[in-house]
Scaffold this motif. Structure first.
Motif, PDB file in Angstrom:
ATOM      1  N   ARG A 194     -35.188   8.474  49.909  1.00 32.78           N
ATOM      2  CA  ARG A 194     -34.521   7.766  48.863  1.00 32.78           C
ATOM      3  C   ARG A 194     -33.417   8.704  48.216  1.00 32.78           C
ATOM      4  NH1 ARG A 194     -36.711   6.039  42.950  1.00 32.78           N
ATOM      5  NH2 ARG A 194     -34.908   5.349  42.265  1.00 32.78           N
ATOM      6  N   VAL A 195     -32.411   8.222  48.141  1.00 36.20           N
ATOM      7  CA  VAL A 195     -31.326   9.393  47.371  1.00 36.20           C
ATOM      8  C   VAL A 195     -31.015   8.852  45.995  1.00 36.20           C
ATOM      9  CG1 VAL A 195     -29.183  10.425  47.648  1.00 36.20           C
ATOM     10  CG2 VAL A 195     -30.584   9.773  49.765  1.00 36.20           C
ATOM     11  N   ILE A 196     -31.174   9.739  45.017  1.00 33.29           N
ATOM     12  CA  ILE A 196     -30.871   9.289  43.655  1.00 33.29           C
ATOM     13  C   ILE A 196     -29.656  10.204  43.216  1.00 33.29           C
ATOM     14  CG2 ILE A 196     -31.631   8.964  41.275  1.00 33.29           C
ATOM     15  CD1 ILE A 196     -34.398   8.945  42.349  1.00 33.29           C
ATOM     16  N   VAL A 197     -28.526   9.440  42.819  1.00 33.97           N
ATOM     17  CA  VAL A 197     -27.252  10.314  42.518  1.00 33.97           C
ATOM     18  C   VAL A 197     -26.864  10.176  41.243  1.00 33.97           C
ATOM     19  CG1 VAL A 197     -26.562  10.350  45.003  1.00 33.97           C
ATOM     20  CG2 VAL A 197     -25.687   8.575  43.110  1.00 33.97           C
ATOM     21  N   GLY A 198     -26.162  11.140  40.820  1.00 34.84           N
ATOM     22  CA  GLY A 198     -25.619  10.956  39.254  1.00 34.84           C
ATOM     23  C   GLY A 198     -26.498  11.204  37.972  1.00 34.84           C
ATOM     24  N   THR A 199     -27.759  11.781  38.463  1.00 33.52           N
ATOM     25  CA  THR A 199     -28.685  12.210  37.401  1.00 33.52           C
ATOM     26  C   THR A 199     -29.315  13.543  37.653  1.00 33.52           C
ATOM     27  OG1 THR A 199     -30.378  11.434  35.988  1.00 33.52           O
ATOM     28  CG2 THR A 199     -30.407  10.636  37.962  1.00 33.52           C
ATOM     29  N   SER A 200     -29.942  14.231  36.627  1.00 31.21           N
ATOM     30  CA  SER A 200     -30.614  15.505  37.178  1.00 31.21           C
ATOM     31  C   SER A 200     -32.135  15.404  36.513  1.00 31.21           C
ATOM     32  CB  SER A 200     -29.920  16.498  36.554  1.00 31.21           C
ATOM     33  OG  SER A 200     -29.322  16.477  35.164  1.00 31.21           O
ATOM     34  N   CYS A 201     -32.666  16.557  36.949  1.00 33.50           N
ATOM     35  CA  CYS A 201     -34.016  16.493  36.317  1.00 33.50           C
ATOM     36  C   CYS A 201     -34.269  17.221  34.976  1.00 33.50           C
ATOM     37  CB  CYS A 201     -34.938  17.284  37.320  1.00 33.50           C
ATOM     38  SG  CYS A 201     -36.543  17.413  37.330  1.00 33.50           S
ATOM     39  N   ARG A 202     -34.929  16.416  34.162  1.00 31.31           N
ATOM     40  CA  ARG A 202     -35.157  17.097  32.770  1.00 31.31           C
ATOM     41  C   ARG A 202     -36.053  17.997  32.593  1.00 31.31           C
ATOM     42  NH1 ARG A 202     -36.455  12.376  28.702  1.00 31.31           N
ATOM     43  NH2 ARG A 202     -34.329  11.612  29.060  1.00 31.31           N
ATOM     44  N   ALA A 203     -37.388  17.568  33.415  1.00 35.28           N
ATOM     45  CA  ALA A 203     -38.690  18.344  33.287  1.00 35.28           C
ATOM     46  C   ALA A 203     -39.566  17.839  34.715  1.00 35.28           C
ATOM     47  CB  ALA A 203     -39.172  18.144  32.190  1.00 35.28           C
ATOM     48  N   LEU A 204     -40.350  18.946  34.804  1.00 34.12           N
ATOM     49  CA  LEU A 204     -41.278  18.816  35.957  1.00 34.12           C
ATOM     50  C   LEU A 204     -42.547  18.973  35.175  1.00 34.12           C
ATOM     51  CD1 LEU A 204     -39.846  21.157  38.694  1.00 34.12           C
ATOM     52  CD2 LEU A 204     -39.923  18.433  38.823  1.00 34.12           C
ATOM     53  N   GLU A 205     -43.556  17.949  35.382  1.00 30.81           N
ATOM     54  CA  GLU A 205     -44.793  17.748  34.445  1.00 30.81           C
ATOM     55  C   GLU A 205     -46.100  17.686  35.448  1.00 30.81           C
ATOM     56  OE1 GLU A 205     -42.743  15.033  30.893  1.00 30.81           O
ATOM     57  OE2 GLU A 205     -44.340  14.026  32.346  1.00 30.81           O
ATOM     58  N   GLY A 206     -47.123  18.240  34.841  1.00 32.39           N
ATOM     59  CA  GLY A 206     -48.466  17.919  35.801  1.00 32.39           C
ATOM     60  C   GLY A 206     -49.350  18.768  35.056  1.00 32.39           C
ATOM     61  N   ARG A 212     -45.134  15.095  38.572  1.00 34.79           N
ATOM     62  CA  ARG A 212     -44.018  14.209  38.628  1.00 34.79           C
ATOM     63  C   ARG A 212     -42.722  15.009  38.050  1.00 34.79           C
ATOM     64  NH1 ARG A 212     -46.755  13.830  34.033  1.00 34.79           N
ATOM     65  NH2 ARG A 212     -48.761  12.823  35.192  1.00 34.79           N
ATOM     66  N   ALA A 213     -41.538  14.344  38.186  1.00 35.92           N
ATOM     67  CA  ALA A 213     -40.404  14.823  37.696  1.00 35.92           C
ATOM     68  C   ALA A 213     -39.909  13.602  36.819  1.00 35.92           C
ATOM     69  CB  ALA A 213     -39.391  15.049  38.658  1.00 35.92           C
ATOM     70  N   VAL A 214     -39.504  14.375  35.561  1.00 35.67           N
ATOM     71  CA  VAL A 214     -38.864  13.148  34.695  1.00 35.67           C
ATOM     72  C   VAL A 214     -37.221  13.392  34.665  1.00 35.67           C
ATOM     73  CG1 VAL A 214     -38.652  12.415  32.089  1.00 35.67           C
ATOM     74  CG2 VAL A 214     -40.771  13.252  33.253  1.00 35.67           C
ATOM     75  N   LEU A 215     -36.612  12.206  34.953  1.00 36.11           N
ATOM     76  CA  LEU A 215     -35.061  12.422  35.044  1.00 36.11           C
ATOM     77  C   LEU A 215     -34.404  12.236  33.771  1.00 36.11           C
ATOM     78  CD1 LEU A 215     -34.655  10.528  38.471  1.00 36.11           C
ATOM     79  CD2 LEU A 215     -35.422  12.791  38.156  1.00 36.11           C
ATOM     80  N   GLU A 216     -33.205  12.625  33.863  1.00 35.61           N
ATOM     81  CA  GLU A 216     -32.370  12.562  32.703  1.00 35.61           C
ATOM     82  C   GLU A 216     -32.150  10.941  32.355  1.00 35.61           C
ATOM     83  OE1 GLU A 216     -31.509  14.626  30.242  1.00 35.61           O
ATOM     84  OE2 GLU A 216     -31.460  16.415  31.714  1.00 35.61           O
TER      85      GLU A 216
END
Lengths: 391, 53
Positions: A194-206, A212-216
């Motif tokens: 899966r390719v997600i474009v046009g957004t970046s990663c706000r934080a990595l959590e766990g 998990r990653a939380v995206l913008e």
């Protein structure tokens, strides 16, 4: 200093040019030289590290090169012509080459230091990622450039579900245009990526490790393994501490000489005319020039490296020629988009002549296209045949 | 003349083109490349190439 492609090429060349010179090669990594592009196949499980390590330790001995793996250069005193190694040793030299390479850039995302988050640059990185891939089910790759997409394919081959995150509007943003990016995205999705474009990663959590990653965009992506493929940064600390001229890389002139007498630099660590190439052909060509000048100052000049315009990403061939107008431009654009077949072709025409092309997935007609771009001859009625050469 | 492929990165040596970046003239068969020649894309030595069938 540095036993990657730049250091090894220089050492070999020095050996040929000056058979009697004493040549010492210092490398921070503990294992013998390996071919970095092959690491992707090691990650996917198709190859072992031995398969991509061309020279056993005995090779260096045979070449008369004193090889010191597992020790890094930690200090340089150009005025005294001395280097200091992490092992505590001190070496003196007549000429020294800084081929200390580059390291993977780790974007400053909150949670980037959690266990399970990796960069992909060295053999040790690959071993750590493979160990993690045994216990993780879902992977996230941050960065949809060449390395990110190759890493995604390799992790998919390991049986993980894979998401690629690219903050630009399409993958391989630097090489491809939007339509081509869409076709490539479709092909990757066909591989289960899966390719997600046009957004970046706000934080990595766990808790205690990445989960998990939380995206913008607010979306959450489950991932027990995260690979950051966000580019490289030249290693310049050694040079900077020795007061050499440093910008993005260690600044060198056309002879690969730094600002300090007797000190040369080349490869991913070096910056020439404002450029850090970060590609193997440039490292190799710069190494040839550095070696010649280390033996006979002023005997060779570097004039830049032609960047190869052909690459393979996630098993798909891509060729970019001339003015590709990846982000648009003045030329007329003629396209053939085949999302089903996963191929894409764009020809750029200006004043009746072919000036650029992007070929993705299907490189047929490459020779004719290259010739037309080189000659500048009117493309005229050839255009339909060039667009769909198989018909 | 046969083409040879690098087993590490997939780059193909085409004798028709040679390898100008290492001073190899067009028309040079793979067998005649010097031992010091390496894959221009990844640095693999000659021994890591396979003949394309």
């Amino acid at each position: 200093m540095g036993g990657g492609i730049a250091g090894v090429t220089t050492a070999r060349r020095l050996r040929n040019l000056a058979p009697k010179a004493q040549v010492t090669l210092v490398e921070a990594e503990p294992r013998p030289y390996y071919l970095r592009p092959g690491l992707i196949d090691v990650l996917s499980g198709d190859k072992s590290l031995d398969d991509i390590s061309p020279y056993p330790l005995s090779w260096y001995e045979g070449q008369g090169i004193e090889y010191r793996p597992g020790s890094a250069a930690v200090g340089l005193q150009p005025a005294l012509r001395r280097v200091f190694l992490s092992s505590g040793e001190e070496l003196s030299y007549d000429r020294v080459l800084l081929a200390t390479g580059a390291e993977a850039f780790r974007p400053p995302i909150p949670g980037a230091d959690l266990p399970g988050v990796f960069t992909l640059r060295t053999a040790a990185d690959v071993e750590r990622i493979r160990a993690r891939a045994e216990v993780a089910h879902a992977a996230l790759v941050i960065g949809g450039g060449w390395l990110g997409l190759e890493a995604a394919r390799a992790l998919r081959a390991c049986g993980l579900s894979v998401v690629v995150l690219e903050r630009s509007l399409w993958p391989l943003f630097r090489q491809l245009d939007r339509e081509g990016g869409e076709v490539l995205k479709g092909r990757l999705e066909g591989l289960g990526i899966r390719v997600i474009v046009g957004t970046s990663c706000r934080a990595l959590e766990g808790r205690g490790q990445v989960e998990r990653a939380v995206l913008e965009s607010g979306e959450k992506i489950e991932a027990g393994l995260v690979v950051m493929a966000a580019g490289i940064r030249p290693r310049t600390a050694l040079a900077a501490e020795a007061d050499l001229a440093v910008d993005r890389g260690i600044v060198v002139d056309e002879r690969m000489a730094t600002s300090a007498p007797g000190v040369y630099a080349c490869g991913d660590a070096a910056e020439w005319q404002g450029r850090v190439y970060g590609i193997i052909p440039a490292a190799r060509e710069q190494a040839e020039v550095a070696a010649a000048n280390m033996v006979e100052p002023g005997s060779a000049v570097y004039a830049g490296t032609v960047v190869q315009n052909r690459l393979k990403v996630a098993g798909v061939d891509l060729l970019c020629l001339g003015e590709t107008q990846a982000q648009g431009g003045p030329g007329e654009e003629h396209r053939l988009v085949d999302p089903k077949g996963g191929s894409y072709r764009k020809l750029v025409v200006r004043q009746g002549s072919l000036v650029g092309a992007i070929l993705l997935g299907d490189l047929s007609g490459e020779g004719a296209i290259r010739e037309l771009i080189a000659s500048g001859k009117p493309v005229g009625g050839l255009l339909p045949a060039l667009l769909s050469p198989r018909d | 003349m046969e083409k040879w492929e690098c087993t590490v990165c997939g780059w193909v040596y085409d004798p028709k083109e040679g390898d100008p970046s290492q001073g190899v003239a067009p028309g040079t068969p793979f067998e005649d490349l010097p031992e010091s020649w390496v894959c221009p894309e990844c640095g693999a030595p000659k021994s890591m190439f396979e003949k394309l069938s």
